[in-house]
Design a protein around this motif. Structure first.
Motif, mmCIF file in Angstrom:
data_model
loop_
_atom_site.group_PDB
_atom_site.id
_atom_site.type_symbol
_atom_site.label_atom_id
_atom_site.label_comp_id
_atom_site.label_asym_id
_atom_site.label_seq_id
_atom_site.Cartn_x
_atom_site.Cartn_y
_atom_site.Cartn_z
ATOM 1 N N TRP A 54 0.835 -1.210 0.000
ATOM 2 C CA TRP A 54 0.000 0.000 0.000
ATOM 3 C C TRP A 54 0.866 1.256 0.000
ATOM 4 O O TRP A 54 0.567 2.232 -0.707
ATOM 5 C CB TRP A 54 -0.934 0.008 1.210
ATOM 6 N N HIS A 55 1.934 1.274 0.780
ATOM 7 C CA HIS A 55 2.807 2.445 0.836
ATOM 8 C C HIS A 55 3.452 2.715 -0.527
ATOM 9 O O HIS A 55 3.613 3.884 -0.918
ATOM 10 C CB HIS A 55 3.886 2.251 1.896
ATOM 11 N N GLN A 56 3.833 1.663 -1.233
ATOM 12 C CA GLN A 56 4.425 1.862 -2.558
ATOM 13 C C GLN A 56 3.397 2.425 -3.535
ATOM 14 O O GLN A 56 3.736 3.257 -4.389
ATOM 15 C CB GLN A 56 4.979 0.532 -3.070
ATOM 16 N N ILE A 57 2.160 1.982 -3.422
ATOM 17 C CA ILE A 57 1.111 2.531 -4.284
ATOM 18 C C ILE A 57 0.902 4.020 -3.986
ATOM 19 O O ILE A 57 0.756 4.843 -4.895
ATOM 20 C CB ILE A 57 -0.203 1.749 -4.086
ATOM 21 N N TRP A 58 0.938 4.370 -2.695
ATOM 22 C CA TRP A 58 0.720 5.760 -2.276
ATOM 23 C C TRP A 58 1.947 6.642 -2.519
ATOM 24 O O TRP A 58 1.900 7.847 -2.221
ATOM 25 C CB TRP A 58 0.376 5.818 -0.795
ATOM 26 N N SER A 59 3.054 6.094 -3.041
ATOM 27 C CA SER A 59 4.252 6.921 -3.239
ATOM 28 C C SER A 59 3.980 8.064 -4.206
ATOM 29 O O SER A 59 4.583 9.143 -4.102
ATOM 30 C CB SER A 59 5.418 6.066 -3.746
ATOM 31 N N THR A 60 3.075 7.860 -5.146
ATOM 32 C CA THR A 60 2.576 8.958 -5.980
ATOM 33 C C THR A 60 1.343 9.532 -5.302
ATOM 34 O O THR A 60 0.435 8.785 -4.917
ATOM 35 C CB THR A 60 2.204 8.453 -7.391
ATOM 36 N N GLY A 61 1.331 10.856 -5.120
ATOM 37 C CA GLY A 61 0.218 11.424 -4.376
ATOM 38 C C GLY A 61 0.024 12.907 -4.627
ATOM 39 O O GLY A 61 0.709 13.526 -5.450
ATOM 40 N N ASP A 91 12.547 14.006 -8.404
ATOM 41 C CA ASP A 91 12.709 13.117 -7.252
ATOM 42 C C ASP A 91 13.823 12.114 -7.529
ATOM 43 O O ASP A 91 14.633 11.795 -6.676
ATOM 44 C CB ASP A 91 11.392 12.402 -6.968
ATOM 45 N N ARG A 92 13.841 11.615 -8.735
ATOM 46 C CA ARG A 92 14.942 10.801 -9.267
ATOM 47 C C ARG A 92 14.835 10.853 -10.786
ATOM 48 O O ARG A 92 13.767 11.171 -11.338
ATOM 49 C CB ARG A 92 14.887 9.363 -8.773
ATOM 50 N N SER A 93 15.921 10.564 -11.474
ATOM 51 C CA SER A 93 15.869 10.658 -12.933
ATOM 52 C C SER A 93 16.900 9.736 -13.569
ATOM 53 O O SER A 93 17.871 9.319 -12.931
ATOM 54 C CB SER A 93 16.130 12.100 -13.384
ATOM 55 N N ASP A 94 16.672 9.435 -14.841
ATOM 56 C CA ASP A 94 17.600 8.600 -15.615
ATOM 57 C C ASP A 94 18.297 9.410 -16.709
ATOM 58 O O ASP A 94 18.877 8.853 -17.628
ATOM 59 C CB ASP A 94 16.857 7.423 -16.231
ATOM 60 N N HIS A 145 10.944 10.500 -11.639
ATOM 61 C CA HIS A 145 9.779 11.018 -10.917
ATOM 62 C C HIS A 145 9.938 12.521 -10.737
ATOM 63 O O HIS A 145 11.017 13.002 -10.400
ATOM 64 C CB HIS A 145 9.623 10.336 -9.553
ATOM 65 N N VAL A 146 8.837 13.225 -10.958
ATOM 66 C CA VAL A 146 8.836 14.681 -10.913
ATOM 67 C C VAL A 146 7.921 15.157 -9.791
ATOM 68 O O VAL A 146 6.807 14.638 -9.619
ATOM 69 C CB VAL A 146 8.367 15.276 -12.258
ATOM 70 N N HIS A 182 -5.346 29.527 -6.255
ATOM 71 C CA HIS A 182 -5.508 30.343 -5.051
ATOM 72 C C HIS A 182 -5.275 29.542 -3.773
ATOM 73 O O HIS A 182 -5.517 30.030 -2.675
ATOM 74 C CB HIS A 182 -6.885 31.003 -5.018
ATOM 75 N N ARG A 183 -4.807 28.297 -3.932
ATOM 76 C CA ARG A 183 -4.396 27.465 -2.801
ATOM 77 C C ARG A 183 -3.092 26.763 -3.194
ATOM 78 O O ARG A 183 -2.819 26.563 -4.378
ATOM 79 C CB ARG A 183 -5.470 26.428 -2.443
ATOM 80 N N ASP A 184 -2.328 26.331 -2.191
ATOM 81 C CA ASP A 184 -1.088 25.602 -2.466
ATOM 82 C C ASP A 184 -1.409 24.177 -2.905
ATOM 83 O O ASP A 184 -2.255 23.507 -2.295
ATOM 84 C CB ASP A 184 -0.201 25.567 -1.223
ATOM 85 N N HIS A 185 -0.735 23.710 -3.947
ATOM 86 C CA HIS A 185 -0.894 22.346 -4.458
ATOM 87 C C HIS A 185 0.472 21.667 -4.484
ATOM 88 O O HIS A 185 1.474 22.304 -4.780
ATOM 89 C CB HIS A 185 -1.465 22.345 -5.874
ATOM 90 N N TYR A 186 0.467 20.366 -4.189
ATOM 91 C CA TYR A 186 1.714 19.610 -4.239
ATOM 92 C C TYR A 186 1.465 18.274 -4.916
ATOM 93 O O TYR A 186 0.705 17.436 -4.411
ATOM 94 C CB TYR A 186 2.262 19.395 -2.820
ATOM 95 N N PHE A 187 2.075 18.071 -6.079
ATOM 96 C CA PHE A 187 1.984 16.816 -6.828
ATOM 97 C C PHE A 187 3.274 16.033 -6.588
ATOM 98 O O PHE A 187 4.360 16.492 -6.945
ATOM 99 C CB PHE A 187 1.806 17.103 -8.319
ATOM 100 N N ARG A 188 3.152 14.857 -5.977
ATOM 101 C CA ARG A 188 4.315 14.099 -5.505
ATOM 102 C C ARG A 188 4.611 12.904 -6.400
ATOM 103 O O ARG A 188 3.739 12.103 -6.704
ATOM 104 C CB ARG A 188 4.044 13.619 -4.083
ATOM 105 N N ARG A 189 5.864 12.818 -6.837
ATOM 106 C CA ARG A 189 6.396 11.656 -7.559
ATOM 107 C C ARG A 189 5.524 11.259 -8.759
ATOM 108 O O ARG A 189 5.037 10.134 -8.859
ATOM 109 C CB ARG A 189 6.564 10.464 -6.619
ATOM 110 N N ILE A 190 5.350 12.202 -9.673
ATOM 111 C CA ILE A 190 4.670 11.899 -10.934
ATOM 112 C C ILE A 190 5.642 11.113 -11.803
ATOM 113 O O ILE A 190 6.749 11.562 -12.086
ATOM 114 C CB ILE A 190 4.243 13.198 -11.646
ATOM 115 N N SER A 191 5.234 9.937 -12.218
ATOM 116 C CA SER A 191 6.114 9.051 -12.973
ATOM 117 C C SER A 191 6.243 9.519 -14.418
ATOM 118 O O SER A 191 5.254 9.650 -15.141
ATOM 119 C CB SER A 191 5.581 7.620 -12.936
ATOM 120 N N TYR A 192 7.476 9.806 -14.812
ATOM 121 C CA TYR A 192 7.775 10.150 -16.202
ATOM 122 C C TYR A 192 8.632 9.005 -16.745
ATOM 123 O O TYR A 192 9.837 9.110 -16.887
ATOM 124 C CB TYR A 192 8.533 11.475 -16.263
#
Length: 616
Positions: free
Chosen positions: A315-322, A489-492, A469-470, A454-464
């Motif tokens: 479950w934690h690995q699935i939630w790594s993108t959030g 987050d990491r890159s190739d 991950h961006v 008008h609010r803060d947004h945070y997109f975590r570990r979007i898989s490219y």
């Protein structure tokens, strides 16, 4: 003149106190009373609530028992990783699922299996166990842990001068989808032995099932299991469901000695298939029952803690993108708890084959390839402003309707490949949809209108791709303008980004956030572009045709204040302004009284004594 009567009454009361009238006056006394009432108005509810809670915790052992058992979840509840419910007063249904099977965790709820997109077919089998101290009062609280995929329930029963607590943990295992696990721990800290009844729902319609008993041996231990085999016609379809369930035989009553605890670890196996109605099921019973028992054997042969840990890890690995958004106090605003709960229920309807234990390596490689194919996802306006996708989730019907709508939306908006790849693809597709992020022709573009920042947004570990991950952050700055921050987050390899219009040279992305301004173009275009091909980005600016491009205007202060403080006046609460208006009204009534006595008092003017400025 109601105010006149009040003031005269206060004046007479003050006179009876025989205090020095030169130091005190009725007016001053009235002002003091108003200040005191204002103090009570603001702090009274807080003081009374605190006193009530303290009294309740000290004198009610059941409340103290619930608090002791649920307090460890408070950090996760505060971050919206878990949802707390007391008794039956809950805004979110307690449901567990892994895309293969699922059920509501209350007693007497039915098992659900997957038909079409969701776990929508109800099987007449009640999976939830119940431990009861007969004829004892009790209180119940539950914590649905979204990040762990585990439903926790605490029941505290009165017993002598103390209490006995029963703690349930239920989860549909992520890496072994054919099993669900229930752990029941009964703790008796009192000096008296406790007798506990164990109630098993089991089959709700015995005529629909063929019942047998099997013996399962694991690590030299023999366990007796009940097996059920049934065939059910699917609603409005020329198909049928064939299903086998294997569950352990449990004692109907257990005893818990003083100052001790008892734990029941119950593993239930399920195996089913969908066939044409014309096909025969008579020769499939043995194979289906064998598969259900095998699923159980694979779990009971392992360490209990290791089995639970593998489930949580998946479950934690699935939630790594959030995704997260700053909290808004505006009425009806969409906040983190609703977003996380909606994501959890949707993911619970989908299998996670990438994390399943018995998948072939060739299948795993194919899934990784499928996850890399994100072209066209997500097309359309961002889903944060789609009210139909953020409805209530209080009942199982609500969950089934909304999760089906979410999966349908993602499929029809270019994310069908991601949805078919399982939970890892669904969570990525949902996060992309929150920002209107779209993979298109060798780049990722951010398609949210600047007025929505008008609010803060945070997109975590979007898989490219699987190796990159961006992270994308949108922050509202002190001048009420929004800015975009992008980091790898990491890159190739090397990745580049540009803001709206791509008129400025591409900026290479690093692990540290890189800031980009939010620009508004005419006609409207994306506010951000990301790619691994620098030449593509340099050419992209010639393909984006705009008449005008400017930095997006600052948001109106009242809009920012509404989200931060719940009103358009900033940090000062609405109650403060209501009190100010009340004092203004009282002042004008008092002024009206003076004018009335001055000009309309007539023969009673001699009764009005002159007042010095110091009296006020």
């Amino acid at each position: 003149m109601g105010l006149d009567m009040v003031l005269d009454t206060l004046q007479r009361s003050w006179t009876r106190l025989n205090l020095d009238p030169k130091r005190f006056s009725g007016r001053k006394f009235t002002i003091g009373v108003l200040i005191f009432l204002g103090f009570i108005l603001y702090l009274g509810p807080v003081i009374l609530n605190s006193a009530r809670q303290t009294h309740r915790n000290i004198f009610n052992p059941l409340d103290r028992c619930l608090r002791d058992r649920t307090d460890p979840f408070n950090p996760d509840i505060s971050t919206n990783d878990a949802i707390y419910s007391f008794e039956d007063h809950n805004d979110y249904v307690s449901f567990i699922g892994n895309g293969y099977l699922g059920f509501e965790t209350k007693y007497n709820s039915n098992l659900y299996v997957r038909i079409n997109r969701t776990l929508s077919f109800s099987v007449p089998y009640k999976p939830v166990l119940k431990a009861v101290l007969p004829e004892r009062s009790f209180e119940r609280a539950s914590v649905l842990h979204l990040k762990d995929g585990i439903a926790n329930t605490v029941e505290c029963f009165s017993h002598g001068r103390g209490s006995i607590d029963v703690v349930y943990q239920l989860y549909a295992h992520r890496t072994m989808p054919s099993v669900f696990i229930q752990t029941i721990q009964v703790t008796n800290p009192t000096t008296e032995e406790a007798s506990v009844n164990v109630e098993n729902g089991g089959e709700s319609d015995s005529k629909s099932w063929q019942l047998d008993e099997e013996v399962l041996t694991s690590d030299g231990e023999t366990m007796n299991y009940r097996t059920l085999f049934g065939v059910f016609d699917l609603n409005n379809q020329k198909k049928k469901l064939i299903i086998a369930i294997a569950s352990p035989k449990l004692p109907k009553k257990v005893s818990v000695k003083p100052h001790s605890s008892l734990t029941l670890h119950v593993v239930t196996g399920v195996f089913y298939g969908i066939f044409r109605s014309s096909s025969s099921s008579s020769n499939q019973k043995e194979e289906f029952v064998k598969q259900a028992l095998t699923a159980v054997a694979n779990v009971v042969s392992e360490d209990v803690a290791a089995i639970r840990s593998s489930h949580i890890s998946a479950w934690h690995q699935i939630w790594s993108t959030g995704f997260s958004v700053s909290y808004s106090k505006a009425e009806g605003a969409l906040n983190g708890q609703q977003i996380n709960a909606t994501m959890y229920y949707t993911l619970s309807q989908v299998r996670a084959p990438l994390h399943e234990a018995f998948i072939k390596e060739s299948q795993r490689t194919a899934l990784h390839t499928q996850l890399e194919y994100t072209e066209g996802c997500f097309s359309g306006h961002h889903t944060l402003q789609a009210p139909k996708l953020w409805t209530k989730l209080k009942t199982l019907d609500d969950v089934q309707y909304l999760t089906n709508l979410w999966l349908l939306t993602l499929e029809k908006r270019g994310c069908d490949k991601l949805v078919k790849s399982g939970a890892d693809g669904v969570v990525l597709a949902m996060v992309l949809s929150f920002g209107g992020l779209k993979f298109s022709d060798q780049h990722l573009e951010f398609n949210t209108h600047p007025s929505d920042f008008h609010r803060d947004h945070y997109f975590r570990r979007i898989s490219y791709g699987n190796s990159t991950h961006v992270n994308i952050t949108v922050s509202v700055l002190p001048d009420n303008r929004a800015a975009i921050y992008v980091a790898l987050d990491r890159s190739d390899g090397h990745y580049y980004a540009c803001d709206a219009g791509c008129l400025d040279p591409p900026v290479e992305l690093k692990n540290e956030p890189v800031q980009f301004p939010v620009k508004l173009t005419d006609p409207l275009t994306s506010v951000l572009y990301i790619t691994s091909d620098k030449v593509h980005m340099e050419e992209l600016k010639h393909a984006i045709h705009v008449r005008e491009i400017n930095e997006a205007p600052a948001h109106e202060q009242h809009v920012i204040a509404l989200h931060k403080h719940g009103n358009q006046w900033g940090w000062i609460p609405t109650l403060f302004w209501a009190t100010v208006f009340l004092f203004i009204i009282l002042f004008h009534l008092f002024l009206f009284r003076i004018i009335y006595q001055e000009y309309c008092g007539g023969q009673n003017q001699d009764r009005i004594r002159s007042r010095k400025f110091s009296d006020f």
